[in-house]
Design a protein around this motif. Sequence first.
Motif, mmCIF file in Angstrom:
data_model
loop_
_atom_site.group_PDB
_atom_site.id
_atom_site.type_symbol
_atom_site.label_atom_id
_atom_site.label_comp_id
_atom_site.label_asym_id
_atom_site.label_seq_id
_atom_site.Cartn_x
_atom_site.Cartn_y
_atom_site.Cartn_z
ATOM 1 N N GLU A 146 0.855 -1.183 0.000
ATOM 2 C CA GLU A 146 0.000 0.000 0.000
ATOM 3 C C GLU A 146 0.895 1.238 0.000
ATOM 4 O O GLU A 146 1.789 1.361 0.843
ATOM 5 C CB GLU A 146 -0.924 0.043 1.234
ATOM 6 C CG GLU A 146 -1.915 1.210 1.134
ATOM 7 C CD GLU A 146 -2.590 1.584 2.455
ATOM 8 O OE1 GLU A 146 -2.380 0.915 3.475
ATOM 9 O OE2 GLU A 146 -3.310 2.604 2.442
ATOM 10 N N ALA A 154 -3.959 1.153 -3.308
ATOM 11 C CA ALA A 154 -3.608 2.470 -2.773
ATOM 12 C C ALA A 154 -4.588 3.568 -3.163
ATOM 13 O O ALA A 154 -5.155 3.557 -4.257
ATOM 14 C CB ALA A 154 -2.220 2.873 -3.268
ATOM 15 N N ASN A 155 -4.743 4.477 -2.228
ATOM 16 C CA ASN A 155 -5.389 5.750 -2.524
ATOM 17 C C ASN A 155 -4.202 6.689 -2.760
ATOM 18 O O ASN A 155 -3.586 7.171 -1.833
ATOM 19 C CB ASN A 155 -6.237 6.167 -1.306
ATOM 20 C CG ASN A 155 -6.750 7.580 -1.415
ATOM 21 O OD1 ASN A 155 -6.695 8.185 -2.481
ATOM 22 N ND2 ASN A 155 -7.235 8.112 -0.305
ATOM 23 N N LEU A 156 -3.868 6.875 -4.041
ATOM 24 C CA LEU A 156 -2.590 7.525 -4.378
ATOM 25 C C LEU A 156 -2.606 9.035 -4.188
ATOM 26 O O LEU A 156 -3.632 9.682 -4.437
ATOM 27 C CB LEU A 156 -2.233 7.219 -5.840
ATOM 28 C CG LEU A 156 -1.808 5.788 -6.153
ATOM 29 C CD1 LEU A 156 -1.555 5.644 -7.649
ATOM 30 C CD2 LEU A 156 -0.562 5.385 -5.382
ATOM 31 N N ALA A 207 0.543 10.366 -9.063
ATOM 32 C CA ALA A 207 -0.140 9.141 -9.481
ATOM 33 C C ALA A 207 0.244 8.661 -10.890
ATOM 34 O O ALA A 207 0.649 7.507 -11.069
ATOM 35 C CB ALA A 207 -1.645 9.331 -9.376
ATOM 36 N N ILE A 261 2.390 5.241 -11.618
ATOM 37 C CA ILE A 261 1.788 4.077 -12.288
ATOM 38 C C ILE A 261 2.613 3.704 -13.518
ATOM 39 O O ILE A 261 2.899 2.540 -13.763
ATOM 40 C CB ILE A 261 0.305 4.341 -12.654
ATOM 41 C CG1 ILE A 261 -0.525 4.533 -11.383
ATOM 42 C CG2 ILE A 261 -0.263 3.199 -13.491
ATOM 43 C CD1 ILE A 261 -1.955 4.998 -11.605
ATOM 44 N N LEU A 273 -2.803 -3.858 -9.943
ATOM 45 C CA LEU A 273 -2.782 -2.646 -9.119
ATOM 46 C C LEU A 273 -4.217 -2.138 -9.008
ATOM 47 O O LEU A 273 -4.885 -1.971 -10.041
ATOM 48 C CB LEU A 273 -1.952 -1.543 -9.788
ATOM 49 C CG LEU A 273 -0.460 -1.748 -10.041
ATOM 50 C CD1 LEU A 273 -0.221 -2.580 -11.297
ATOM 51 C CD2 LEU A 273 0.229 -0.421 -10.241
ATOM 52 N N VAL A 324 -5.998 1.103 -7.722
ATOM 53 C CA VAL A 324 -5.625 2.428 -7.229
ATOM 54 C C VAL A 324 -6.780 3.425 -7.336
ATOM 55 O O VAL A 324 -7.592 3.349 -8.263
ATOM 56 C CB VAL A 324 -4.410 2.997 -8.020
ATOM 57 C CG1 VAL A 324 -3.135 2.278 -7.651
ATOM 58 C CG2 VAL A 324 -4.627 2.960 -9.520
ATOM 59 N N VAL A 374 -7.418 7.251 -8.055
ATOM 60 C CA VAL A 374 -6.749 8.416 -8.634
ATOM 61 C C VAL A 374 -7.818 9.459 -8.948
ATOM 62 O O VAL A 374 -9.016 9.182 -8.881
ATOM 63 C CB VAL A 374 -5.991 8.046 -9.942
ATOM 64 C CG1 VAL A 374 -4.809 7.124 -9.664
ATOM 65 C CG2 VAL A 374 -6.916 7.401 -10.977
ATOM 66 N N GLU A 434 -8.555 -0.631 -11.840
ATOM 67 C CA GLU A 434 -7.633 -1.765 -11.721
ATOM 68 C C GLU A 434 -6.761 -1.794 -12.962
ATOM 69 O O GLU A 434 -7.253 -1.618 -14.087
ATOM 70 C CB GLU A 434 -8.424 -3.073 -11.607
ATOM 71 C CG GLU A 434 -7.509 -4.277 -11.506
ATOM 72 C CD GLU A 434 -8.261 -5.587 -11.374
ATOM 73 O OE1 GLU A 434 -9.505 -5.589 -11.314
ATOM 74 O OE2 GLU A 434 -7.580 -6.626 -11.339
#
Length: 256
Positions: free
Chosen positions: A36, A104-106, A111, A115, A128, A130, A132, A185
């Motif tokens: 994370e 993750a909450n980027l 971001a 990525i 992944l 995430v 964003v 995703e």
Amino acid sequence: MIFKFKKSLGQHFLKDTETLKKIASLKNIENQVIVEIGPGKGALTKMILKQNPKKLIVVEKDKTLQPYLIKIKNNHPKTLEIIFDDVLSIDFNKLDNNKLILLANLPYNIASKLILNLLKNSKIFRYLIVMVQKEVAERFSAKVSSKAYSRISILAQLQSDIKKYFDVSPEKFFPKPNVTSSVIEIIPAKKYDFDYQKLDQILKVSFRQRRKTIKNNLKNLKKFSEKEIINCGVDPNLRPQNIKPEDYIKLSDALI
Ligand code: SAM
């Protein structure tokens, strides 16, 4: 404990329990190794731990969050590993021998860059998931000829499959951001062989001015030749947003 939120680190913490639960349980992650990025005070971290991963490695840049994260670590000493560092300087190859899942909450400001960097190492990730900025999610999944289609869409789509799950409104965070977020995703998938540096270079030049034709954007390249563009099966009068990802590989092979 009084915590001072740092805008420069994109600190908008998700406070909505349902959304946190939803993100952590999108997939079965039991017995998997999870990374994370940016755990913050650990709201998503705690939800991930409830899913019984084999190991959870969190990477946080802000050391003032240490007391919050240590508290969680004390309840999960074997499963949780905390790294205080800038994620952009982490070598993910050295984190674990197993394939990784990233959740993750980027931080919004890094971001896209992050990525794209992670996709270069795509063999080490199963997938992944995430959160964003919605606009960034749209850029990643934009199809040719759409408004959001850009360098990021092409680099990402040539190396992965992208799926959107849901949007998250600003009210679900504290402090409230100005924008809507999306959970996506990214599943690494090697689709083509190409030279990343060359492709990235051609994309940067091609998208310098979206209103110009590809021929005009590419004119500054040393190996520029209109005939080569045609030989790649590309109409030199098209705008950069109208050219398919695969055709950019052909152009980069021919012109750089
Ligand atoms: N995971 C928490 C949540 O969902 O509420 C916080 C997410 S918040 C959007 C982004 C987090 O990333 C913050 O905790 C911030 O300190 C951290 N962060 C920002 N830049 C970072 C970097 N370069 N490396 C590691 N962490 C970073």
